[in-house]
Design a protein around this motif. Structure first.
Motif, PDB file in Angstrom:
ATOM      1  N   ILE A 114       0.739  -1.092   0.089  1.00  0.00           N
ATOM      2  CA  ILE A 114      -0.151   0.226  -0.043  1.00  0.00           C
ATOM      3  C   ILE A 114       1.046   1.608   0.196  1.00  0.00           C
ATOM      4  N   TYR A 115       1.537   1.615   0.862  1.00  0.00           N
ATOM      5  CA  TYR A 115       2.614   2.377   1.195  1.00  0.00           C
ATOM      6  C   TYR A 115       3.778   2.387  -0.143  1.00  0.00           C
ATOM      7  N   THR A 117       2.846   1.734  -3.581  1.00  0.00           N
ATOM      8  CA  THR A 117       2.378   1.530  -4.503  1.00  0.00           C
ATOM      9  C   THR A 117       1.966   3.113  -4.463  1.00  0.00           C
ATOM     10  N   TRP A 118       1.563   3.730  -3.029  1.00  0.00           N
ATOM     11  CA  TRP A 118       1.482   5.065  -2.872  1.00  0.00           C
ATOM     12  C   TRP A 118       2.106   6.159  -3.207  1.00  0.00           C
ATOM     13  N   THR A 119       3.837   5.649  -3.030  1.00  0.00           N
ATOM     14  CA  THR A 119       4.800   6.551  -2.161  1.00  0.00           C
ATOM     15  C   THR A 119       5.094   6.536  -4.537  1.00  0.00           C
ATOM     16  N   PHE A 122       1.386   5.586  -7.706  1.00  0.00           N
ATOM     17  CA  PHE A 122      -0.132   6.014  -7.359  1.00  0.00           C
ATOM     18  C   PHE A 122       0.496   8.381  -7.240  1.00  0.00           C
ATOM     19  N   SER A 123       2.210   7.927  -7.040  1.00  0.00           N
ATOM     20  CA  SER A 123       2.424   9.593  -6.623  1.00  0.00           C
ATOM     21  C   SER A 123       2.593  10.513  -7.433  1.00  0.00           C
TER      22      SER A 123
END
Lengths: 205, 256
Positions: A114-115, A117-119, A122-123
């Motif tokens: 999650i973290y 891909t978030w950074t 999906f950043s």
């Protein structure tokens, strides 16, 4: 899930073990392979990323072959981890310890992805060597990446062993013992490749 | 020789027993000292407590109750948790156990009283997977097909299961959050699926293993094979049935 139709839970659980290998496991191997190009320098990694970007219908492939199966495997996996009992403190046989580690690394990997891909994905930033370099320049993020890669590769390697039992491929005790050694070798090799790639990103382009 | 010498030198056997007066009462522990007899097993210790029901300090207590039957590890009735491991009390020899000997009921089952547990769920599981060979009819069906000797040899190993429940007690996936039927039932389904006459009903057993609490609940912790007193290859049975169930599931879906 007790009120479900007779075979629903069986189906959900078997799709869980299958999705962990195809396509999630295959994607993990591809991802580690692409990352490993970073050890050949920034240009090599950026070329590999460009090659992926040039795949036709990429958003659909990403969604149906990576995102959906990954979310499915992760969510059902959390349910599996929740319903499992843990008695390795009482019965510390090797396989029982692995059973616990498989669930712990699964949860670590879930949070990590999650973290991660978030950074990255999906950043909103362009996926370049430089972007990753910026991220791993932070020592906390670097350690987070290393822990995540070790957890993910362990979960995959040990999961392959488990998959072979769940699908009735390795039936006998010897076959299960030999594949257990092979899976641990696979873990060490994949974790090594993953960490090597992460460290490559720490060098500036 | 030295081990036997020290064991004989011990005058008493120290037991710590987890007790419970009824299904809904609170568990408590009591300690006991019984006279050592060479070659005695845990059952002999419990019999000694029954004859003279006093605790370690000499206070009279209600005698400890337990289940037993064959006393030669073929009935499965006296399974309890001895020094942290589920096993048969009759084959638990005091000389081979670390003292104090800690006895507990197998709490994966509902406790009836002291060391007696209600193992009904195991018999329900055997009914679910139809762990028998139906041969009754309204007329003489004649002799069934013969079983190949090579298969009979390994199937015999599975037939030694006596439903003691050690595998169910040790399995992490048998708990209040799952309805897993337990390793033994999967192995019994394999046994009867292999029998030439039992094979005629293999679909019903495979359907049951795909049902609620079926084979998919197994997480391969493999404690079952470690604790089985009869050395039954339970994990091999589970993997073999995984193969049968998956092939059946895919096959029957394609046929529909």
């Amino acid at each position: 899930m007790a009120q479900m139709k007779p075979h629903t839970e069986y189906l959900l659980r078997r799709l869980h073990t299958l999705s962990g290998v195809i396509p999630v496991g295959l994607f993990l191997l591809e991802h580690l392979f692409t990352n490993a190009t970073a050890t050949k320098g920034a240009a090599s990694f950026n070329n590999a990323v460009d090659a992926i970007q040039s795949i036709p219908l990429l958003p659909y492939i990403e969604f149906f072959f990576i995102f959906l199966p990954l979310v499915y495997h992760g969510v059902v996996g959390l349910y599996v981890a929740f319903t499992s009992g843990y008695n390795a403190g009482k019965y510390s046989w090797w396989r029982n310890v692995m059973f616990v580690l498989q669930r712990i690394t699964g949860i670590i990997t879930f949070v990590f992805i999650i973290y991660h891909t978030w950074t990255t994905r999906f950043s909103g930033k362009a996926p370049t060597f430089d972007m990753v370099h910026q991220l791993v320049s932070n020592p906390a993020y670097l350690w987070f990446m290393i822990i995540g890669v070790v957890a993910a590769t362990f979960h995959f390697a040990n999961g392959m062993w488990s998959f072979c039992v769940h699908w009735g491929i390795t039936v006998g005790a010897r076959a299960q013992r030999v594949t257990a050694y092979v899976s641990m070798l696979l873990f060490v090799v994949l974790a090594g490749i993953g960490i090597d790639a992460i460290l490559a990103f720490t060098h500036s382009a | 020789m030295t081990q036997t010498a020290t064991a004989t030198a011990k005058k008493t056997v120290h037991l710590i027993i987890e007790r419970q007066d009824g299904p809904n009462s609170k568990p408590y522990t009591q300690e006991f000292l019984v006279d050592y007899v060479p070659g005695m097993n845990v059952i002999a210790c419990l019999m000694a407590i029954q004859r003279n029901p006093v605790d370690k300090d000499g206070n009279p207590v209600a005698p400890v109750v337990w289940e037993m039957n064959c006393l030669e590890e073929v009935c499965g009735a006296c399974m309890m948790v001895i020094n942290g491991k589920p096993r048969q009390a009759c084959s638990a020899i005091v000389d081979q156990l670390e003292q104090p000997i800690r006895l507990k009921p197998a709490r994966t089952f509902p406790v009836v009283r002291d060391l007696i547990v209600d193992r009904s769920r195991m018999f329900d599981a055997l009914k679910r997977v139809k762990a028998w060979i139906p041969i009754d009819g309204t007329y003489d069906l004649g002799p069934g097909p013969r079983m190949p000797e090579v298969d009979r040899q390994w199937a015999y190993e599975l037939s030694r299961c006596f439903t003691c429940g050690a595998c169910v007690e040790a399995c992490p996936n048998v708990n209040e959050r799952t309805s897993f039927i337990g390793p033994f039932a999967i192995s019994q389904a394999r046994l009867f699926n292999e029998h030439p006459t039992g094979k005629m009903h293999r679909q019903e057993r495979l359907e049951a293993l795909m049902g609620e609490g079926g084979i998919h609940e197994c997480g391969n912790a493999q404690n079952c094979v470690q604790v089985c007193p009869k050395g039954i290859p339970l994990t091999t049975s589970i993997a073999a049935m995984n193969r049968q169930v998956n092939a059946y599931a895919i096959g029957s879906w394609l046929k529909k």
